[in-house]
Design a protein around this motif. Sequence first.
Motif, PDB file in Angstrom:
ATOM      1  N   ASN A  52      73.180 146.148  64.713  1.00 40.12           N
ATOM      2  CA  ASN A  52      74.055 145.998  63.561  1.00 40.12           C
ATOM      3  C   ASN A  52      73.203 145.784  62.306  1.00 40.12           C
ATOM      4  O   ASN A  52      72.128 145.206  62.358  1.00 40.12           O
ATOM      5  CB  ASN A  52      74.995 144.800  63.774  1.00 40.12           C
ATOM      6  N   ARG A  53      73.737 146.245  61.197  1.00 40.18           N
ATOM      7  CA  ARG A  53      72.959 146.214  59.961  1.00 40.18           C
ATOM      8  C   ARG A  53      72.432 144.818  59.623  1.00 40.18           C
ATOM      9  O   ARG A  53      71.336 144.672  59.090  1.00 40.18           O
ATOM     10  CB  ARG A  53      73.815 146.755  58.803  1.00 40.18           C
ATOM     11  N   ARG A  54      73.197 143.801  59.956  1.00 41.31           N
ATOM     12  CA  ARG A  54      72.738 142.457  59.568  1.00 41.31           C
ATOM     13  C   ARG A  54      71.476 142.052  60.303  1.00 41.31           C
ATOM     14  O   ARG A  54      70.725 141.190  59.832  1.00 41.31           O
ATOM     15  CB  ARG A  54      73.856 141.429  59.802  1.00 41.31           C
ATOM     16  N   PHE A  55      71.223 142.673  61.465  1.00 40.15           N
ATOM     17  CA  PHE A  55      69.994 142.370  62.198  1.00 40.15           C
ATOM     18  C   PHE A  55      68.808 143.196  61.695  1.00 40.15           C
ATOM     19  O   PHE A  55      67.660 142.868  61.969  1.00 40.15           O
ATOM     20  CB  PHE A  55      70.176 142.657  63.692  1.00 40.15           C
ATOM     21  N   GLN A  56      69.104 144.289  60.995  1.00 37.47           N
ATOM     22  CA  GLN A  56      68.019 145.177  60.599  1.00 37.47           C
ATOM     23  C   GLN A  56      67.454 144.833  59.222  1.00 37.47           C
ATOM     24  O   GLN A  56      66.333 145.223  58.897  1.00 37.47           O
ATOM     25  CB  GLN A  56      68.500 146.635  60.625  1.00 37.47           C
ATOM     26  N   ARG A  57      68.257 144.105  58.451  1.00 40.13           N
ATOM     27  CA  ARG A  57      67.754 143.716  57.130  1.00 40.13           C
ATOM     28  C   ARG A  57      66.467 142.912  57.251  1.00 40.13           C
ATOM     29  O   ARG A  57      65.469 143.220  56.579  1.00 40.13           O
ATOM     30  CB  ARG A  57      68.854 142.958  56.379  1.00 40.13           C
ATOM     31  N   PRO A  58      66.447 141.885  58.139  1.00 39.44           N
ATOM     32  CA  PRO A  58      65.178 141.125  58.276  1.00 39.44           C
ATOM     33  C   PRO A  58      64.024 141.975  58.816  1.00 39.44           C
ATOM     34  O   PRO A  58      62.870 141.614  58.627  1.00 39.44           O
ATOM     35  CB  PRO A  58      65.539 140.029  59.292  1.00 39.44           C
ATOM     36  N   LEU A  59      64.337 143.080  59.482  1.00 43.48           N
ATOM     37  CA  LEU A  59      63.280 143.957  59.995  1.00 43.48           C
ATOM     38  C   LEU A  59      62.781 144.929  58.930  1.00 43.48           C
ATOM     39  O   LEU A  59      61.876 145.728  59.187  1.00 43.48           O
ATOM     40  CB  LEU A  59      63.791 144.773  61.192  1.00 43.48           C
ATOM     41  N   GLY A  60      63.373 144.886  57.773  1.00 40.58           N
ATOM     42  CA  GLY A  60      62.985 145.824  56.716  1.00 40.58           C
ATOM     43  C   GLY A  60      63.491 147.227  56.965  1.00 40.58           C
ATOM     44  O   GLY A  60      62.942 148.198  56.445  1.00 40.58           O
ATOM     45  N   LEU A  61      64.563 147.350  57.735  1.00 37.81           N
ATOM     46  CA  LEU A  61      65.050 148.677  58.109  1.00 37.81           C
ATOM     47  C   LEU A  61      66.406 149.002  57.471  1.00 37.81           C
ATOM     48  O   LEU A  61      67.188 149.784  58.010  1.00 37.81           O
ATOM     49  CB  LEU A  61      65.122 148.807  59.633  1.00 37.81           C
ATOM     50  N   VAL A  62      66.657 148.367  56.346  1.00 42.86           N
ATOM     51  CA  VAL A  62      67.851 148.731  55.573  1.00 42.86           C
ATOM     52  C   VAL A  62      67.374 149.103  54.165  1.00 42.86           C
ATOM     53  O   VAL A  62      67.373 148.288  53.257  1.00 42.86           O
ATOM     54  CB  VAL A  62      68.873 147.577  55.526  1.00 42.86           C
ATOM     55  N   PRO A  63      66.958 150.357  53.994  1.00 42.76           N
ATOM     56  CA  PRO A  63      66.413 150.772  52.706  1.00 42.76           C
ATOM     57  C   PRO A  63      67.505 150.876  51.654  1.00 42.76           C
ATOM     58  O   PRO A  63      68.703 150.842  51.961  1.00 42.76           O
ATOM     59  CB  PRO A  63      65.822 152.153  53.005  1.00 42.76           C
TER      60      PRO A  63
END
Lengths: 405, 405, 405
Positions: free
Chosen positions: C341-352
């Motif tokens: 889910n997008r909320r988990f990817q923000r901390p990974l730097g994967l929501v450009p």
Amino acid sequence: MNKLSCLIGLAAVVGATPALARDYVLLDTDKPAQNWKIDSQQLGIKTDKPFSVSLRTLHGGLQEGVSLIDIDTGAMTITVVPTRGMNVLRAVAGDVRMGWDSPVKDVVNPAFIEQNGRGGLGWLEGFNELVTRCGYEWVGHPGMDNGELLTLHGRAANIPASKVVLSIDEQPPYAIRLRGELKEQAFKKVDFSVATELSTTPGATGFVIDDTLTNNGDYPKEYQALYHNNFGTPLLGQGARFVAPVKQVSPFNAKARGDLANWQTYRGPTKDYDETVYNLVPYGDARGDTLAVLHNQAGDRGVRVDYNVQQLPVFSLWKNTDTEKQGYVTGLEPGTSFSYNRRFQRPLGLVPTIGPKEQRQFRVGFALLADKAAVDQAVQRVNEVQAGRPTEVREEPLVDLTKQQ
Amino acid sequence: MNKLSCLIGLAAVVGATPALARDYVLLDTDKPAQNWKIDSQQLGIKTDKPFSVSLRTLHGGLQEGVSLIDIDTGAMTITVVPTRGMNVLRAVAGDVRMGWDSPVKDVVNPAFIEQNGRGGLGWLEGFNELVTRCGYEWVGHPGMDNGELLTLHGRAANIPASKVVLSIDEQPPYAIRLRGELKEQAFKKVDFSVATELSTTPGATGFVIDDTLTNNGDYPKEYQALYHNNFGTPLLGQGARFVAPVKQVSPFNAKARGDLANWQTYRGPTKDYDETVYNLVPYGDARGDTLAVLHNQAGDRGVRVDYNVQQLPVFSLWKNTDTEKQGYVTGLEPGTSFSYNRRFQRPLGLVPTIGPKEQRQFRVGFALLADKAAVDQAVQRVNEVQAGRPTEVREEPLVDLTKQQ
Amino acid sequence: MNKLSCLIGLAAVVGATPALARDYVLLDTDKPAQNWKIDSQQLGIKTDKPFSVSLRTLHGGLQEGVSLIDIDTGAMTITVVPTRGMNVLRAVAGDVRMGWDSPVKDVVNPAFIEQNGRGGLGWLEGFNELVTRCGYEWVGHPGMDNGELLTLHGRAANIPASKVVLSIDEQPPYAIRLRGELKEQAFKKVDFSVATELSTTPGATGFVIDDTLTNNGDYPKEYQALYHNNFGTPLLGQGARFVAPVKQVSPFNAKARGDLANWQTYRGPTKDYDETVYNLVPYGDARGDTLAVLHNQAGDRGVRVDYNVQQLPVFSLWKNTDTEKQGYVTGLEPGTSFSYNRRFQRPLGLVPTIGPKEQRQFRVGFALLADKAAVDQAVQRVNEVQAGRPTEVREEPLVDLTKQQ
């Protein structure tokens, strides 16, 4: 020839398709629904009651693009909605109508319905048929089960039929069959198909639904089926009665409990009545065949619904005897399950499973009872099936909805 | 002939339909929408301004199957969307456009919209009209009420119209009327129908919406209506002003409170402005007639929106003066209610009920103000209605959204 | 001419459109999809492999109104679904099929899908393509983010294309291009358009997807893209292998961790396997070009997927090697993001983010590997890109799903 077919004059209908029948593909991948009609004269069939089958498409409003198929047996016009799960909208014989007057006037295209809307009650925006298929992944009231919101009564009624074929026997009694397939599929979730069939004969004032559910998947799946068969005036009215061979009756909830004493009789349109629902466990005969009868106060008009308790072991009696405009209607609903949310029915043993490649058949017959003799005969048949066995009247609902949610 | 009809030259339009008019059914149960056009020459009508009405259907993208009706009065082309609640997409007179540029470019078929998506904001995926009908079961921001998620601004804008009829008077001023019916129905929930009418005359640069809501049910129901009338450039721009006879103005929320001093003037497109909303209680004249005016900084172009406070007692002024691409737009929105979720409006007395078989009429007129004289005349009319009565500027929002949710 | 175009024989395809090409508008605002076909003979083009392009519309069931475009290169038939985000349903060359057998048999019209249903998994009711576009507002598993339920993998796959244009070069190699635009818009939320292009050449057994995402809005927006490219039999099978230049591999979750040792090899159809997913960070060459290869156990058949890590920096390897009827399939999925889910990817730097008016290009090539030589060449190319650099095998999932939710 079983009693069901006798009653509605379907001599050769129930059973294997005869070798000689003309097939007409009305809708298919490469064949859009188009206005079309065929009648017995064109077919070169001479009958007492000329019959016809026609297809048309509705436009405007929420019914844009919805197709209807009218089967006029010569004695009854049965209207089927391929766009809505092959549901039966109504069946009209002279001044008698099987069906009801819902506040929902359009025959609503499923494209416009959000079943997840209204807390899972979006289904109500399209509900107006005589026969509404409920299932087959689940039936019942909306609510969470296994982490998902199950919407009211499942998806079947809002699945347009694939490949619709009309078949007319070339030999007497010239059985008329209408078949359509429903695909209830979702990756990782479900791979069901439902081969629906509605059959009747020229001159008949009834019809038989014969559905075959197939689990195309490699895993056993839970399933539920409920035939939401709905009758308003003129069959329903003050003093109308419900008669069926019953092993157990219990109120659906506290409200129904209050009216338990009168569960077999109907009120006229009653302001603020809303609805009561009774959960029945029917008796069947040695083969499981059973029936339910609704007749008017005079006992000279009614309808019988035939089914088999091995296919559909329980029955919901829905008494929505509110005002006419609110939808004055009763549901005679054989099913695998009651109308509780699926999570409540599992402990009741009413969430069956279907194995890989397995099939389940659901046959439900509808016959108009046009006079006192016909009503009496049906009631007599109820008595035969009951065969003096007791009826348990259970005061407590099977599910305590006040505790759960 | 009232002032409303005067202003936009609708001499014989408002009121009873004259005996002699030609009716054209553009869409009906058995009549799909098809490309079609009629003009004054075909009708044998000689006018200074030849007029025409045409119907076409859009394809591709999310607008597949959406029909548009263009009414070209000779002076203004008014585009109506039967597929979307008979909303008015835009009205263009020469280089002046009533309407706005939404990021939503398609005229979206409701079949593709999940109003329950985005936490109940799915409506935003189709929002781009000049006149968007909001209601009639509810209006306002999404949120739970009575255990159901109410989606933004109700279903009306996403209900395709049933039976659309064009009517053109045979006598001067040859009034042009377009009628379409919306059915807002759900078993046990609601049985509303809305007879919509848009009328204009050849040569006019305005039109009148005249809707009749009917509760077809047997029970009184809550209802709400809000006409979301939206204007962008060229009517909206820096220094544009809003003028109306106002009894009370209050900010919708904390953000609007901060800009309260400038509630009547508009900014140009402003980055990060988002929106402010002001809740107005308008004054009406002795008959309840009132108006709202939007005009440009120069005061030589504008629009007036006429309505009646007995029909629509409150008014939302929506100032969405963000950047052009974000949707630079203001809403002049008379309604029964503000834009709070319904649960917040009940305590404000802004959730009226409609009894069984009762009707409510909502009439809203739109007139282009093409020059300074027209703007001045409209502002003068505002002053007449205000009649020196005071305007309460209330600092506190009517609903404390920081406490509730 | 880069390696991608070499491999699939697309000499002149990738790059600027040549001056001379014939354009055919297949679908547009005023042009409904209609059965249509053109072939090389009609075009006066003499090739070793006669080619054709045809358009047809499906009817019945949930695929009512869905259009398909078949591009028959003479060596491969590529089927595109304009109604479903210009997804590629399948590509068949002789007895080799790129694509898979989903339990979902209909090509489902988005009008019938509630993506918000099933807790945000409604997307699964239509998932059956070879190439399913995921994005572009978000991708990943359903779940709440910023107070909204993000539905599985975003809206793109369920947006019908606007204006579909076929373009055929007038000069050798007679490149065939199919373009369609997706509008992903919602007032205040998003204003994206995606110009999709699929290109191939006569005789080719592959094709290139070349999409351009534009943020039409005035504000920077988060976006995500993932190309869900799915392969079943005959390319997938027991002992099939996945080969790619990989910098880091990690299990998506605890289940995938248990099978980490075998992440590059495939099981045959395996009861109760469900799925494992591995998150890869690929290496690219000096220009960022990279590829992923799937080949069968014998190493004589396979597919390569070419892309660029500057456009699509991460890669999900989805191993859904459950039973055939459950959907035996693997996904080779380059993306901006993984499938959390997008909320988990923000901390990974994967929501450009994409700035106002900015564009992002995503190019993905698909080439059939028809024999051992082709497979070997592709594997050799993988080794070249890997260039001896190490692969980190990370035991811990990047996101601890057991803690979060």
